[in-house]
Design a protein around this motif. Structure first.
Motif, PDB file in Angstrom:
ATOM      1  N   ALA A 233       0.823  -1.206   0.000  1.00 36.37           N
ATOM      2  CA  ALA A 233       0.000   0.000   0.000  1.00 36.37           C
ATOM      3  C   ALA A 233       0.861   1.261   0.000  1.00 36.37           C
ATOM      4  O   ALA A 233       0.404   2.329  -0.420  1.00 36.37           O
ATOM      5  CB  ALA A 233      -0.938   0.012   1.211  1.00 36.37           C
ATOM      6  N   THR A 234       2.104   1.130   0.447  1.00 36.70           N
ATOM      7  CA  THR A 234       3.043   2.243   0.410  1.00 36.70           C
ATOM      8  C   THR A 234       3.959   2.157  -0.810  1.00 36.70           C
ATOM      9  O   THR A 234       4.376   3.178  -1.359  1.00 36.70           O
ATOM     10  CB  THR A 234       3.895   2.259   1.695  1.00 36.70           C
ATOM     11  N   ALA A 235       4.250   0.931  -1.253  1.00 42.37           N
ATOM     12  CA  ALA A 235       5.179   0.737  -2.371  1.00 42.37           C
ATOM     13  C   ALA A 235       4.520   0.856  -3.740  1.00 42.37           C
ATOM     14  O   ALA A 235       5.193   1.194  -4.722  1.00 42.37           O
ATOM     15  CB  ALA A 235       5.852  -0.637  -2.243  1.00 42.37           C
ATOM     16  N   ASN A 236       3.207   0.585  -3.848  1.00 40.02           N
ATOM     17  CA  ASN A 236       2.530   0.523  -5.156  1.00 40.02           C
ATOM     18  C   ASN A 236       2.207   1.861  -5.825  1.00 40.02           C
ATOM     19  O   ASN A 236       2.091   1.911  -7.054  1.00 40.02           O
ATOM     20  CB  ASN A 236       1.226  -0.264  -5.037  1.00 40.02           C
ATOM     21  N   TYR A 244      -0.524   3.048 -14.619  1.00 42.15           N
ATOM     22  CA  TYR A 244      -0.563   1.598 -14.795  1.00 42.15           C
ATOM     23  C   TYR A 244      -1.456   0.958 -13.727  1.00 42.15           C
ATOM     24  O   TYR A 244      -1.589   1.483 -12.614  1.00 42.15           O
ATOM     25  CB  TYR A 244       0.838   1.009 -14.705  1.00 42.15           C
ATOM     26  N   PRO A 245      -2.044  -0.202 -14.018  1.00 44.24           N
ATOM     27  CA  PRO A 245      -2.855  -0.914 -13.033  1.00 44.24           C
ATOM     28  C   PRO A 245      -1.976  -1.672 -12.053  1.00 44.24           C
ATOM     29  O   PRO A 245      -0.743  -1.704 -12.203  1.00 44.24           O
ATOM     30  CB  PRO A 245      -3.665  -1.891 -13.897  1.00 44.24           C
ATOM     31  N   ASN A 246      -2.572  -2.297 -11.078  1.00 40.50           N
ATOM     32  CA  ASN A 246      -1.809  -3.007 -10.053  1.00 40.50           C
ATOM     33  C   ASN A 246      -1.327  -4.359 -10.557  1.00 40.50           C
ATOM     34  O   ASN A 246      -1.982  -5.379 -10.383  1.00 40.50           O
ATOM     35  CB  ASN A 246      -2.658  -3.201  -8.792  1.00 40.50           C
ATOM     36  N   THR A 256       3.656  -4.060 -26.194  1.00 41.75           N
ATOM     37  CA  THR A 256       4.794  -4.977 -26.353  1.00 41.75           C
ATOM     38  C   THR A 256       4.805  -6.098 -25.325  1.00 41.75           C
ATOM     39  O   THR A 256       5.521  -7.090 -25.499  1.00 41.75           O
ATOM     40  CB  THR A 256       6.111  -4.203 -26.223  1.00 41.75           C
ATOM     41  N   LEU A 257       4.031  -5.918 -24.224  1.00 40.78           N
ATOM     42  CA  LEU A 257       3.981  -6.861 -23.097  1.00 40.78           C
ATOM     43  C   LEU A 257       5.309  -6.928 -22.339  1.00 40.78           C
ATOM     44  O   LEU A 257       5.538  -7.850 -21.552  1.00 40.78           O
ATOM     45  CB  LEU A 257       3.572  -8.263 -23.557  1.00 40.78           C
ATOM     46  N   GLU A 258       6.168  -5.951 -22.558  1.00 39.26           N
ATOM     47  CA  GLU A 258       7.425  -5.879 -21.828  1.00 39.26           C
ATOM     48  C   GLU A 258       7.156  -5.429 -20.392  1.00 39.26           C
ATOM     49  O   GLU A 258       6.440  -4.453 -20.156  1.00 39.26           O
ATOM     50  CB  GLU A 258       8.388  -4.909 -22.504  1.00 39.26           C
ATOM     51  N   ALA A 259       7.756  -6.140 -19.449  1.00 33.05           N
ATOM     52  CA  ALA A 259       7.583  -5.817 -18.032  1.00 33.05           C
ATOM     53  C   ALA A 259       8.781  -5.043 -17.515  1.00 33.05           C
ATOM     54  O   ALA A 259       9.933  -5.408 -17.778  1.00 33.05           O
ATOM     55  CB  ALA A 259       7.409  -7.097 -17.233  1.00 33.05           C
ATOM     56  N   LYS A 260       8.521  -3.972 -16.786  1.00 30.09           N
ATOM     57  CA  LYS A 260       9.576  -3.159 -16.190  1.00 30.09           C
ATOM     58  C   LYS A 260       9.259  -2.943 -14.713  1.00 30.09           C
ATOM     59  O   LYS A 260       8.135  -2.585 -14.354  1.00 30.09           O
ATOM     60  CB  LYS A 260       9.703  -1.801 -16.895  1.00 30.09           C
ATOM     61  N   THR A 261      10.257  -3.162 -13.872  1.00 35.71           N
ATOM     62  CA  THR A 261      10.066  -2.881 -12.451  1.00 35.71           C
ATOM     63  C   THR A 261      10.156  -1.374 -12.211  1.00 35.71           C
ATOM     64  O   THR A 261      10.684  -0.635 -13.037  1.00 35.71           O
ATOM     65  CB  THR A 261      11.128  -3.590 -11.595  1.00 35.71           C
ATOM     66  N   TYR A 262       9.663  -0.924 -11.070  1.00 28.99           N
ATOM     67  CA  TYR A 262       9.667   0.517 -10.777  1.00 28.99           C
ATOM     68  C   TYR A 262      10.226   0.845  -9.395  1.00 28.99           C
ATOM     69  O   TYR A 262      10.306   2.015  -9.010  1.00 28.99           O
ATOM     70  CB  TYR A 262       8.249   1.095 -10.900  1.00 28.99           C
TER      71      TYR A 262
END
Length: 568
Positions: A233-236, A244-246, A256-262
């Motif tokens: 709840a603090t990191a998202n 972006y959605p959760n 592209t369906l490429e996933a990237k961390t944040y």
């Protein structure tokens, strides 16, 4: 004499009803609506006679409900009359990993376990039994509701150990409520003249301006939830602020369906710096990093907190308490919260409202190796998934908690809406059966076209609104809270946080180490002197840079593409 005649007529009618039921057979798609009468007599829609009554145990790794027996509620008693089964429910108190670890060390479990975020540990310990044969022999409704989704839940050995908590059935109906967002007290919006609030800067300024004018009230500007697995709840927020959605730890490009961390992105830095600035001004609740979930909920109902980010399901207890109080005393409505679709920039389209997606494969409910009678338990789950029982657990009893008009549409009268508060939900059983079992997803459609989720039925949603609700929605030119947000977009992979991971895999190791870092450094950054924020961020990034983030992103991208391919 007259009394005996009435009894004879009643007995004859009952025998005729029994004959009709027997002729209908055991139809898993039976859509007869539950009533107080057929439930009280133990009529279970033509299934086998009720067996000897038994009690099994369920441990739910999510806090928020009181422990108790299902048969102490109206719904649970009706289901016990149908099946002979009662469940003793226990909910999380304290630390989830400690509780689950104790079970694993002793190799002693409840009959049924919902381990939530500790799913990998439970699976690794071999705590669940395979469900394949049980479902094949005793689960026609389980197969009807979940279909090929069950294959997505299989472990690496090809066996099925858990059932998803919910599955989409029929047409997807968007929720008129906001599923997530940045919430703000209604009095803040009122005093500011109900402005359009789109960006994080605008949201924070509203809070700062209101607090500055009400110094004597000793208000908390912003609070955040960090307890145990709820740290998300603090990191998202950074991914939501970027539109972006959760999807958990990643943002997935829809093209592209490429996933990237944040977690190491500039967006996260900006979010944490915002909290740091608020803390320096005395507007952030420092106790956010030590409070448990119950303390967090208590603060939200205290009237002193102006704003927070969270998901509605996680704060429903607080929102309902505030709404119940405002119904009794309309002057208290100003302390209720209003959801806003906040992003970093007005050019960003928000993605807070959930759309239809794939099945969550790393959460669910399982029968443990300690279960006394797995057959009775799976039969209970299967009976629960009959449509008439999905109506019972969601809508209740016709004539008592809902009505049906001439067009066959379900609705609730104002009297019914007024009486169904938190206390009623607990006593009747709506609260126990809202999110603990195999069930139709809330956005599902029943076979007659009605919404499975009561709050999603347009007729009920409009009736459930108070005059104050209608007034504030009217200020923004909308009829539902979700109309404040962008329309949901179908994402076949969604949610990525639900991708199942192998025990002790590189992906699990990445998440574990990343969580350790965020829980260590986020408090330091938020609570640091503003002049030291940059140096703490640099320390964090040095540690974060040691993780195999590229490998995690590659794995998630491949999983997302496989999910999309599976639904073509």
């Amino acid at each position: 004499m007259k009394k005996n005649k009435v009894l004879l007529l009643s007995l004859a009618a009952a025998l005729m009803l029994s004959a009709v039921t027997a002729c209908s057979g055991n139809n898993s798609n039976n859509t007869d609506k539950p009533t107080a009468t057929n439930a009280a007599t133990g009529d279970n829609g033509g299934s086998e006679p009720t067996k000897e009554k038994v009690t099994y145990t369920i441990y739910n790794g999510v806090a928020g409900s009181k422990d108790g027996n299902t048969n102490e509620t109206t719904i649970g008693k009706m289901l016990e009359d149908q099946t002979g089964v009662n469940f003793k429910l226990e909910f999380l108190v304290g630390d989830l990993n400690t509780k689950i670890g104790t079970m694993i060390a002793a190799n002693e479990y409840p009959d049924v376990l919902i381990p939530d975020a500790a799913m990998e540990e439970v699976m690794n310990a071999g705590a669940f039994i395979p469900l394949d044969e049980l479902i094949e022999e005793h689960g026609p409704n389980i197969k009807r509701v979940y279909g090929n989704k069950l294959d997505q839940m299989r472990s690496a050995d090809g066996k099925l150990y858990i059932l998803p908590i919910a599955a989409q059935v029929g047409e997807f109906i968007p929720d008129p409520e906001a599923g997530a967002g940045f919430w703000i007290q209604r009095r803040v919006l009122e005093e500011a003249g109900y402005p359009v609030v789109k960006t994080l800067d605008q949201y924070i300024k509203l809070i700062e301006d209101y607090e500055a004018k009400h110094k004597d009230e000793k208000l908390t500007g912003l609070i955040s939830l960090t307890h145990d697995w709820r740290f998300f709840a603090t990191a998202n927020p950074p991914m939501h602020l970027m539109g972006y959605p959760n999807d958990g730890n990643v943002m997935i490009n829809g093209d592209t369906l490429e996933a990237k961390t944040y977690a190491g992105d500039e967006a996260t830095k900006k979010w944490l710096k915002t909290l740091n600035d608020l803390n320096a001004k005395g507007l952030f609740d420092k106790a956010s990093f030590v409070d448990n979930y119950d303390q967090y909920i208590a603060k939200l109902t205290s009237h002193n907190v102006l704003g927070f980010f969270d998901y509605k399901w996680q704060v429903d207890n607080a929102l309902n308490v505030l709404k119940d109080a405002a119904r009794k005393d309309p002057s208290l409505d100003k302390y209720r919260y209003f959801p806003l679709p906040i992003t970093f920039d007005e050019s960003i389209t928000d993605a807070y409202i959930d759309a239809e997606g794939g099945v969550v494969t790393n959460r669910g409910i399982g029968i443990t190796v300690s279960a006394k009678d797995p057959v009775r338990i799976i039969e209970y789950f299967d009976n629960l998934l009959k449509e008439e029982n999905q109506i019972l657990t969601s809508w209740g009893i016709k004539g008592e908690t809902y009505e049906v008009n001439e067009e066959g549409r379900y609705y609730r009268t104002q009297e019914q809406i007024d009486k169904i508060n938190e206390a009623f939900n607990e006593e009747f059983g709506f609260k126990y059966y809202s999110w603990n079992w195999p069930m139709y997803g809330a956005n599902s459609t029943l076979s007659d076209g009605n919404a499975k989720g009561v709050a999603i039925q347009p007729e009920v949603f409009q009736m459930s609104l108070t005059e104050a609700d209608k007034a504030i929605l009217g200020k923004y030119g909308v009829q539902t809270y979700s109309q404040m947000f962008a329309k949901p977009v179908f994402r076949p992979w969604y949610p990525a946080w639900g991708f199942a991971k192998e025990q002790n895999s590189p992906e699990i190791m990445w998440e574990t180490k990343k969580d350790e870092l965020t829980k260590k450094y986020y408090p330091k950054m938020v609570l640091a002197d503003p002049g030291k924020f940059e140096s703490v961020w640099e320390d964090y990034m040095k540690e974060f840079g040691k993780l195999d983030t590229a490998g995690y992103e590659k794995w998630t991208t491949e999983k997302a593409k496989a999910k999309v391919e599976a639904v073509k």
